[in-house]
Write a protein that holds these residues in place. Structure first.
Motif, mmCIF file in Angstrom:
data_model
loop_
_atom_site.group_PDB
_atom_site.id
_atom_site.type_symbol
_atom_site.label_atom_id
_atom_site.label_comp_id
_atom_site.label_asym_id
_atom_site.label_seq_id
_atom_site.Cartn_x
_atom_site.Cartn_y
_atom_site.Cartn_z
ATOM 1 N N LEU A 94 57.062 3.088 9.090
ATOM 2 C CA LEU A 94 56.853 2.631 10.459
ATOM 3 C C LEU A 94 58.088 1.918 10.993
ATOM 4 O O LEU A 94 58.540 2.184 12.120
ATOM 5 C CB LEU A 94 55.640 1.693 10.506
ATOM 6 N N THR A 95 58.657 1.025 10.208
ATOM 7 C CA THR A 95 59.828 0.285 10.688
ATOM 8 C C THR A 95 61.032 1.204 10.860
ATOM 9 O O THR A 95 61.825 1.032 11.794
ATOM 10 C CB THR A 95 60.165 -0.866 9.718
ATOM 11 N N ASP A 96 61.169 2.198 9.981
ATOM 12 C CA ASP A 96 62.271 3.156 10.144
ATOM 13 C C ASP A 96 62.085 3.970 11.431
ATOM 14 O O ASP A 96 63.058 4.241 12.159
ATOM 15 C CB ASP A 96 62.339 4.107 8.946
ATOM 16 N N GLY A 97 60.839 4.347 11.708
ATOM 17 C CA GLY A 97 60.566 5.098 12.927
ATOM 18 C C GLY A 97 60.848 4.287 14.169
ATOM 19 O O GLY A 97 61.416 4.810 15.155
ATOM 20 N N LEU A 98 60.489 3.024 14.151
ATOM 21 C CA LEU A 98 60.783 2.161 15.299
ATOM 22 C C LEU A 98 62.294 2.004 15.489
ATOM 23 O O LEU A 98 62.789 1.997 16.625
ATOM 24 C CB LEU A 98 60.130 0.792 15.101
ATOM 25 N N ALA A 99 63.027 1.897 14.386
ATOM 26 C CA ALA A 99 64.476 1.758 14.475
ATOM 27 C C ALA A 99 65.105 3.017 15.077
ATOM 28 O O ALA A 99 66.039 2.934 15.888
ATOM 29 C CB ALA A 99 65.054 1.474 13.094
ATOM 30 N N ARG A 100 64.588 4.183 14.690
ATOM 31 C CA ARG A 100 65.133 5.429 15.239
ATOM 32 C C ARG A 100 64.881 5.532 16.737
ATOM 33 O O ARG A 100 65.767 5.923 17.507
ATOM 34 C CB ARG A 100 64.510 6.627 14.519
ATOM 35 N N LEU A 101 63.679 5.159 17.172
ATOM 36 C CA LEU A 101 63.374 5.213 18.589
ATOM 37 C C LEU A 101 64.229 4.218 19.377
ATOM 38 O O LEU A 101 64.711 4.534 20.477
ATOM 39 C CB LEU A 101 61.884 4.931 18.824
ATOM 40 N N ALA A 102 64.411 3.042 18.814
ATOM 41 C CA ALA A 102 65.231 2.044 19.499
ATOM 42 C C ALA A 102 66.671 2.529 19.609
ATOM 43 O O ALA A 102 67.369 2.258 20.600
ATOM 44 C CB ALA A 102 65.171 0.711 18.756
ATOM 45 N N GLY A 103 67.133 3.278 18.596
ATOM 46 C CA GLY A 103 68.505 3.753 18.591
ATOM 47 C C GLY A 103 68.792 4.829 19.618
ATOM 48 O O GLY A 103 69.959 5.039 19.993
ATOM 49 N N THR A 104 67.754 5.512 20.107
ATOM 50 C CA THR A 104 67.982 6.554 21.112
ATOM 51 C C THR A 104 68.370 5.973 22.454
ATOM 52 O O THR A 104 69.040 6.631 23.261
ATOM 53 C CB THR A 104 66.717 7.411 21.283
ATOM 54 N N GLY A 105 67.945 4.751 22.740
ATOM 55 C CA GLY A 105 68.224 4.137 24.024
ATOM 56 C C GLY A 105 67.365 4.689 25.147
ATOM 57 O O GLY A 105 67.530 4.297 26.305
ATOM 58 N N ARG A 106 66.443 5.588 24.835
ATOM 59 C CA ARG A 106 65.606 6.210 25.871
ATOM 60 C C ARG A 106 64.187 5.662 25.889
ATOM 61 O O ARG A 106 63.385 6.070 26.715
ATOM 62 C CB ARG A 106 65.557 7.732 25.643
ATOM 63 N N VAL A 107 63.888 4.758 24.956
ATOM 64 C CA VAL A 107 62.533 4.229 24.851
ATOM 65 C C VAL A 107 62.556 2.734 25.133
ATOM 66 O O VAL A 107 63.393 1.998 24.589
ATOM 67 C CB VAL A 107 61.945 4.493 23.448
ATOM 68 N N THR A 108 61.646 2.318 26.008
ATOM 69 C CA THR A 108 61.497 0.881 26.260
ATOM 70 C C THR A 108 60.706 0.287 25.105
ATOM 71 O O THR A 108 59.512 0.557 24.946
ATOM 72 C CB THR A 108 60.771 0.616 27.579
ATOM 73 N N MET A 109 61.378 -0.493 24.293
ATOM 74 C CA MET A 109 60.765 -0.976 23.057
ATOM 75 C C MET A 109 59.970 -2.251 23.299
ATOM 76 O O MET A 109 60.370 -3.129 24.070
ATOM 77 C CB MET A 109 61.848 -1.257 22.008
ATOM 78 N N PRO A 110 58.840 -2.371 22.616
ATOM 79 C CA PRO A 110 58.107 -3.641 22.648
ATOM 80 C C PRO A 110 58.908 -4.723 21.943
ATOM 81 O O PRO A 110 59.857 -4.438 21.192
ATOM 82 C CB PRO A 110 56.813 -3.322 21.884
ATOM 83 N N GLU A 111 58.521 -5.932 22.151
ATOM 84 C CA GLU A 111 59.106 -7.033 21.385
ATOM 85 C C GLU A 111 58.644 -6.887 19.936
ATOM 86 O O GLU A 111 57.458 -6.670 19.668
ATOM 87 C CB GLU A 111 58.638 -8.368 21.974
ATOM 88 N N LEU A 112 59.575 -6.975 19.005
ATOM 89 C CA LEU A 112 59.256 -6.809 17.587
ATOM 90 C C LEU A 112 59.382 -8.156 16.879
ATOM 91 O O LEU A 112 60.381 -8.870 17.046
ATOM 92 C CB LEU A 112 60.189 -5.794 16.938
ATOM 93 N N GLU A 113 58.384 -8.490 16.067
ATOM 94 C CA GLU A 113 58.415 -9.755 15.335
ATOM 95 C C GLU A 113 57.922 -9.532 13.916
ATOM 96 O O GLU A 113 56.879 -8.928 13.692
ATOM 97 C CB GLU A 113 57.539 -10.806 16.010
#
Length: 326
Positions: A94-113
């Motif tokens: 899950l964390t790897d998937g979130l990192a990949r999406l954040a790296g695209t710059g095309r997804v508005t990411m939620p706040e991660l904690e």
């Protein structure tokens, strides 16, 4: 242009809640309980997670689900907070998937904690050692057949290797040898659990030494005072004498230890007790070594350690004579 409400555009918040299996389930930090109670949704991929019964007992609904990174982001849309109760592996997919999406710059990411919900106490890894030893004792063909007598030689070997690591000043080796000595304690304790007549466990062993340490340190845990090492030793010997009620100062000294160490220990007991005991006389090197060991002990020198230092120097001299590196 289509207007988007702030509420719809808000990306929300993802809280990855980590817990330690070395702490009793349900013992969570206050920030963890606050996050759980205020969350719009709580997810956990492991239906057998030890925390789940306690969360549900506290009135917190938990959905057994393993969403992908994109699904989790979609769940947070609209400003919602989703708490993910992490499994023992920490949800790497899950964390790897979130990192990949954040790296695209095309997804508005939620706040991660990342929120640790419980922390290991000092000594918590000892619980892992006990669990590993339990499994090895049951499943390993060699370990399952071992007895106290069969392991005795290893205890002696590991103790000597620990002494060597201390004398060499090798920190990495010291840590490893301390682990090997600790293994002997846990292994013997695990074997002792199976005794049909007088079983005991590692908890009994630990409980016994805790009781002994508290009783023999009245200057720490009681009303006694001690400001010097000599006063501490006096407390220790007095309480030990009260516990053992021995008739002789020689009781409790293992006769199987190396000769110089045995002689020094006897001399220490005699000196501490204030006894005047002339050394026995006789022919042979043994009596000469006895006198040397007693003299060394009186001077505050460990004769066994001193002889090892000299023996190492002798070894180096031999290797030098052979032309080998020391």
């Amino acid at each position: 242009m289509n207007a988007t409400s702030p509420e719809t555009a808000a990306p929300g918040r993802i809280v990855l809640l980590t817990t330690s299996h070395r702490v009793a389930p349900g013992l969570l930090s206050w920030p963890a309980w606050q996050a759980l109670r205020s969350a719009d949704r709580v997810l956990c991929a492991d239906g057998a997670h030890p925390q789940l019964p306690y969360l549900r007992e506290a009135g917190i609904p938990v959905d057994e689900a393993a969403p992908t990174a994109q699904e989790l982001i979609d769940t947070c849309a609209g400003g919602r907070t989703v708490v993910v109760v992490a499994t023992g592996e920490g949800e790497p997919a899950l964390t790897d998937g979130l990192a990949r999406l954040a790296g695209t710059g095309r997804v508005t990411m939620p706040e991660l904690e990342l929120l640790p919900a419980s922390y290991d106490l000092p000594g918590a890894r000892l619980l892992d050692l006990v669990q590993v030893m339990d499994r090895i004792r049951v499943e390993c063909p060699w370990s399952s057949q071992q007895t106290h007598k069969g392991l005795a030689k290893y205890g002696i070997e590991e103790a000597y290797e620990l002494v060597e690591a201390i004398e060499d000043g090798d920190r990495d080796e010291l840590r490893e040898e301390l682990g090997d000595v600790l293994l002997q304690v846990v292994f013997h304790s695990r074997i002792a659990e199976e005794d049909p007549e007088a079983p005991f466990s590692i908890d009994d062993v630990a409980g016994g030494i805790v009781t002994k340490l508290i009783h023999r340190h009245p200057h720490v845990f009681g009303d006694e005072t001690a400001t010097t090492p000599e006063e501490v030793k006096e407390h220790w010997l007095r309480t030990k004498a009260e516990e053992k009620r021995r008739e002789s100062v020689t009781e409790g000294i293992p006769l199987g230890q190396p000769g110089l160490a045995l002689a020094a220990k006897l001399a220490s007991r005699v000196r501490t007790a204030g006894l005047d005991v002339p050394l026995p006389t006789g022919d042979g090197i043994g009596y000469e070594l006895l006198a040397i060991a007693v003299r060394a002990e009186a001077a505050g020198v460990d004769p066994e350690a001193a002889l090892r230092v000299a023996a190492r120097a002798y070894r180096d001299a031999v290797r030098a004579a052979e032309g080998a590196p020391s």
